[in-house]
Design a protein around this motif. Structure first.
Motif, mmCIF file in Angstrom:
data_model
loop_
_atom_site.group_PDB
_atom_site.id
_atom_site.type_symbol
_atom_site.label_atom_id
_atom_site.label_comp_id
_atom_site.label_asym_id
_atom_site.label_seq_id
_atom_site.Cartn_x
_atom_site.Cartn_y
_atom_site.Cartn_z
ATOM 1 N N THR A 178 0.830 -1.203 0.000
ATOM 2 C CA THR A 178 0.000 0.000 0.000
ATOM 3 C C THR A 178 0.864 1.251 0.000
ATOM 4 O OG1 THR A 178 -1.805 -1.135 1.158
ATOM 5 C CG2 THR A 178 -1.783 1.267 1.268
ATOM 6 N N LEU A 179 1.943 1.222 0.776
ATOM 7 C CA LEU A 179 2.866 2.358 0.833
ATOM 8 C C LEU A 179 3.509 2.600 -0.531
ATOM 9 C CD1 LEU A 179 4.359 4.499 2.470
ATOM 10 C CD2 LEU A 179 6.002 2.749 3.133
ATOM 11 N N ASP A 180 3.945 1.523 -1.191
ATOM 12 C CA ASP A 180 4.560 1.663 -2.518
ATOM 13 C C ASP A 180 3.560 2.264 -3.519
ATOM 14 O OD1 ASP A 180 6.951 0.638 -1.644
ATOM 15 O OD2 ASP A 180 6.541 -1.413 -2.292
ATOM 16 N N LYS A 181 2.308 1.779 -3.461
ATOM 17 C CA LYS A 181 1.283 2.324 -4.352
ATOM 18 C C LYS A 181 1.042 3.802 -4.060
ATOM 19 C CE LYS A 181 -1.543 -1.819 -5.253
ATOM 20 N NZ LYS A 181 -2.891 -2.417 -5.057
ATOM 21 N N THR A 182 1.037 4.140 -2.761
ATOM 22 C CA THR A 182 0.777 5.527 -2.374
ATOM 23 C C THR A 182 1.890 6.444 -2.873
ATOM 24 O OG1 THR A 182 -0.387 4.758 -0.394
ATOM 25 C CG2 THR A 182 0.280 7.064 -0.428
ATOM 26 N N LEU A 183 3.137 5.975 -2.842
ATOM 27 C CA LEU A 183 4.251 6.765 -3.374
ATOM 28 C C LEU A 183 4.059 7.019 -4.865
ATOM 29 C CD1 LEU A 183 7.276 5.124 -1.518
ATOM 30 C CD2 LEU A 183 6.494 7.488 -1.287
ATOM 31 N N GLN A 184 3.646 5.978 -5.586
ATOM 32 C CA GLN A 184 3.378 6.142 -7.018
ATOM 33 C C GLN A 184 2.208 7.104 -7.245
ATOM 34 O OE1 GLN A 184 3.273 1.657 -7.820
ATOM 35 N NE2 GLN A 184 4.183 2.425 -9.721
ATOM 36 N N TYR A 185 1.202 6.989 -6.372
ATOM 37 C CA TYR A 185 0.009 7.843 -6.472
ATOM 38 C C TYR A 185 0.370 9.311 -6.265
ATOM 39 C CZ TYR A 185 -4.440 9.930 -4.988
ATOM 40 O OH TYR A 185 -5.524 10.743 -4.841
ATOM 41 N N THR A 186 1.228 9.577 -5.267
ATOM 42 C CA THR A 186 1.610 10.967 -4.997
ATOM 43 C C THR A 186 2.446 11.552 -6.126
ATOM 44 O OG1 THR A 186 3.583 10.242 -3.755
ATOM 45 C CG2 THR A 186 1.561 10.635 -2.490
ATOM 46 N N LYS A 187 3.100 10.690 -6.905
ATOM 47 C CA LYS A 187 3.880 11.155 -8.063
ATOM 48 C C LYS A 187 3.013 11.286 -9.320
ATOM 49 C CE LYS A 187 8.142 8.915 -6.454
ATOM 50 N NZ LYS A 187 9.130 7.831 -6.738
ATOM 51 N N GLY A 188 1.741 10.892 -9.203
ATOM 52 C CA GLY A 188 0.839 10.982 -10.337
ATOM 53 C C GLY A 188 0.997 9.857 -11.334
ATOM 54 N N GLU A 189 1.675 8.768 -10.905
ATOM 55 C CA GLU A 189 1.938 7.659 -11.826
ATOM 56 C C GLU A 189 0.758 6.691 -11.920
ATOM 57 O OE1 GLU A 189 6.772 7.645 -10.962
ATOM 58 O OE2 GLU A 189 5.538 5.954 -10.334
ATOM 59 N N ILE A 190 -0.020 6.588 -10.855
ATOM 60 C CA ILE A 190 -1.167 5.687 -10.849
ATOM 61 C C ILE A 190 -2.330 6.367 -10.145
ATOM 62 C CG2 ILE A 190 0.276 3.602 -10.805
ATOM 63 C CD1 ILE A 190 -0.451 3.351 -7.808
ATOM 64 N N THR A 191 -3.502 5.749 -10.254
ATOM 65 C CA THR A 191 -4.654 6.205 -9.477
ATOM 66 C C THR A 191 -4.912 5.188 -8.370
ATOM 67 O OG1 THR A 191 -6.192 5.039 -10.938
ATOM 68 C CG2 THR A 191 -5.682 7.348 -11.464
ATOM 69 N N MET A 192 -5.548 5.627 -7.289
ATOM 70 C CA MET A 192 -5.871 4.737 -6.174
ATOM 71 C C MET A 192 -7.295 4.991 -5.718
ATOM 72 S SD MET A 192 -2.555 4.673 -3.610
ATOM 73 C CE MET A 192 -3.179 3.289 -2.634
ATOM 74 N N THR A 193 -8.036 3.925 -5.482
ATOM 75 C CA THR A 193 -9.365 4.073 -4.896
ATOM 76 C C THR A 193 -9.196 4.309 -3.404
ATOM 77 O OG1 THR A 193 -9.600 1.715 -4.397
ATOM 78 C CG2 THR A 193 -10.295 2.463 -6.596
ATOM 79 N N ASN A 194 -10.222 4.810 -2.753
ATOM 80 C CA ASN A 194 -10.152 5.007 -1.303
ATOM 81 C C ASN A 194 -9.914 3.684 -0.587
ATOM 82 O OD1 ASN A 194 -10.497 7.774 -1.349
ATOM 83 N ND2 ASN A 194 -12.721 7.636 -1.307
ATOM 84 N N LYS A 195 -10.513 2.619 -1.085
ATOM 85 C CA LYS A 195 -10.320 1.308 -0.473
ATOM 86 C C LYS A 195 -8.867 0.877 -0.546
ATOM 87 C CE LYS A 195 -11.961 -3.482 -0.577
ATOM 88 N NZ LYS A 195 -12.866 -4.447 -1.233
ATOM 89 N N GLU A 196 -8.217 1.107 -1.688
ATOM 90 C CA GLU A 196 -6.817 0.709 -1.865
ATOM 91 C C GLU A 196 -5.892 1.475 -0.927
ATOM 92 O OE1 GLU A 196 -6.437 -0.627 -6.542
ATOM 93 O OE2 GLU A 196 -6.542 1.517 -6.072
ATOM 94 N N LYS A 197 -6.265 2.690 -0.576
ATOM 95 C CA LYS A 197 -5.418 3.508 0.298
ATOM 96 C C LYS A 197 -5.293 2.926 1.701
ATOM 97 C CE LYS A 197 -6.584 7.831 -2.083
ATOM 98 N NZ LYS A 197 -7.306 9.118 -1.985
ATOM 99 N N PHE A 198 -6.231 2.053 2.075
ATOM 100 C CA PHE A 198 -6.222 1.541 3.447
ATOM 101 C C PHE A 198 -6.055 0.027 3.513
ATOM 102 C CE2 PHE A 198 -8.333 5.615 3.542
ATOM 103 C CZ PHE A 198 -7.700 6.235 4.616
ATOM 104 N N GLU A 199 -5.597 -0.584 2.414
ATOM 105 C CA GLU A 199 -5.352 -2.025 2.423
ATOM 106 C C GLU A 199 -4.166 -2.326 3.334
ATOM 107 O OE1 GLU A 199 -4.859 -3.176 -1.621
ATOM 108 O OE2 GLU A 199 -7.006 -3.272 -2.035
ATOM 109 N N GLY A 200 -4.338 -3.331 4.179
ATOM 110 C CA GLY A 200 -3.268 -3.707 5.111
ATOM 111 C C GLY A 200 -3.505 -3.216 6.522
ATOM 112 N N PHE A 201 -4.292 -2.146 6.665
ATOM 113 C CA PHE A 201 -4.627 -1.678 8.011
ATOM 114 C C PHE A 201 -5.689 -2.600 8.597
ATOM 115 C CE2 PHE A 201 -3.060 2.157 5.924
ATOM 116 C CZ PHE A 201 -2.209 2.666 6.889
ATOM 117 N N ASP A 202 -5.482 -3.008 9.839
ATOM 118 C CA ASP A 202 -6.424 -3.931 10.470
ATOM 119 C C ASP A 202 -6.681 -3.483 11.896
ATOM 120 O OD1 ASP A 202 -7.970 -5.977 11.382
ATOM 121 O OD2 ASP A 202 -6.474 -7.552 11.141
#
Length: 246
Positions: free
Chosen positions: A98-122
């Motif tokens: 999730t962190l790796d995806k978020t880094l890509q998201y902040t660089k504008g390389e990918i899009t993320m759904t709200n659900k994807e932003k919190f995958e792994g949190f339990d």
């Protein structure tokens, strides 16, 4: 082996080994007339077991009770450690992804759904529940658990997102005075959210803040949002309790 040799071998401090000895958690096989602590192979095996428990965030008091119990079986404990560490690794792998995806998201390389932003949190697993029971009693903890259990998955997700948002807000304020109006307004949001989950008096709220600093498990998790956040929250929670109880 002498205490310094054990400390160097394991990668922990001499002070930690002295502390383990003082509280009766790990007593050296022998102490020389000169006062040198000497550790046997059995001591080292027990130390390994203790450190496995510590990796699972168990407090020293609980570890001591477990290993001193007559029913304690080292081999069974090792099997349990392996299972729990594999579960922990799985959760961490998900959070890293999730962190790796978020880094890509902040660089504008990918899009993320709200659900994807919190995958792994339990938040369905609460490693601090036993301590909460000891401090505030079973009724308060059961009442909080019942509230969370009664929420839908969407409601639980919304609660998780709100918690993250408040932590992030508080982290942005952690270099300001904890008694400031801005800090108190933010910590008031934390108090309100906790009371939607359970029932916290101002005294309990202040005590919880102190636990954030006293218990390394809390400190480590909270400070992921910003170094020093746990101390800031303790001070802000204490000030909030004092101001609102007058």
């Amino acid at each position: 082996m002498k205490v310094k040799e054990v400390a160097d071998l394991v990668g922990i401090s001499v002070r930690t080994l002295h502390h383990y000895d003082e509280i009766g958690l790990l007593t050296p096989e022998e102490t020389t007339e000169s006062g040198y602590r000497l550790y046997s192979d059995n001591n080292l095996e027990l130390l390994q077991q203790i450190l496995f428990f510590r990796e699972l965030d168990l407090p020293l008091k609980q570890i001591k009770a477990i290993i001193n119990d007559e029913s304690f079986n080292r081999q069974e404990a090792l099997v349990m450690h392996r299972k729990l560490l594999l579960e922990k690794r799985s959760r961490l792998d998900k959070m890293i992804a999730t962190l790796d995806k978020t880094l890509q998201y902040t660089k504008g390389e990918i899009t993320m759904t709200n659900k994807e932003k919190f995958e792994g949190f339990d938040f369905s697993r609460n490693p601090y529940e036993q301590e909460a029971r000891e401090r505030w009693g079973d009724e308060a903890v059961d009442r909080a658990n019942a509230k969370v259990a009664g929420m839908s998955k969407d409601q639980q997700q919304a609660m998780s997102e709100e918690m993250t948002a408040i932590y992030t807000l508080l982290a942005s304020l952690r270099h300001t005075p904890p008694q400031s109006q801005e800090a108190q307004a933010a910590i008031g949001k934390w108090y309100d959210m906790l009371n939607r989950m359970g029932s916290y008096s101002l005294e309990a709220f202040k005590g919880l803040g102190q636990m954030y600093v006293d218990d390394v498990r809390f400190t480590r998790n909270i400070d992921q949002f910003g170094e020093g956040l746990a101390v800031f929250m303790r001070d802000a929670m204490g000030a909030y309790a004092d101001q609102n109880s007058q």
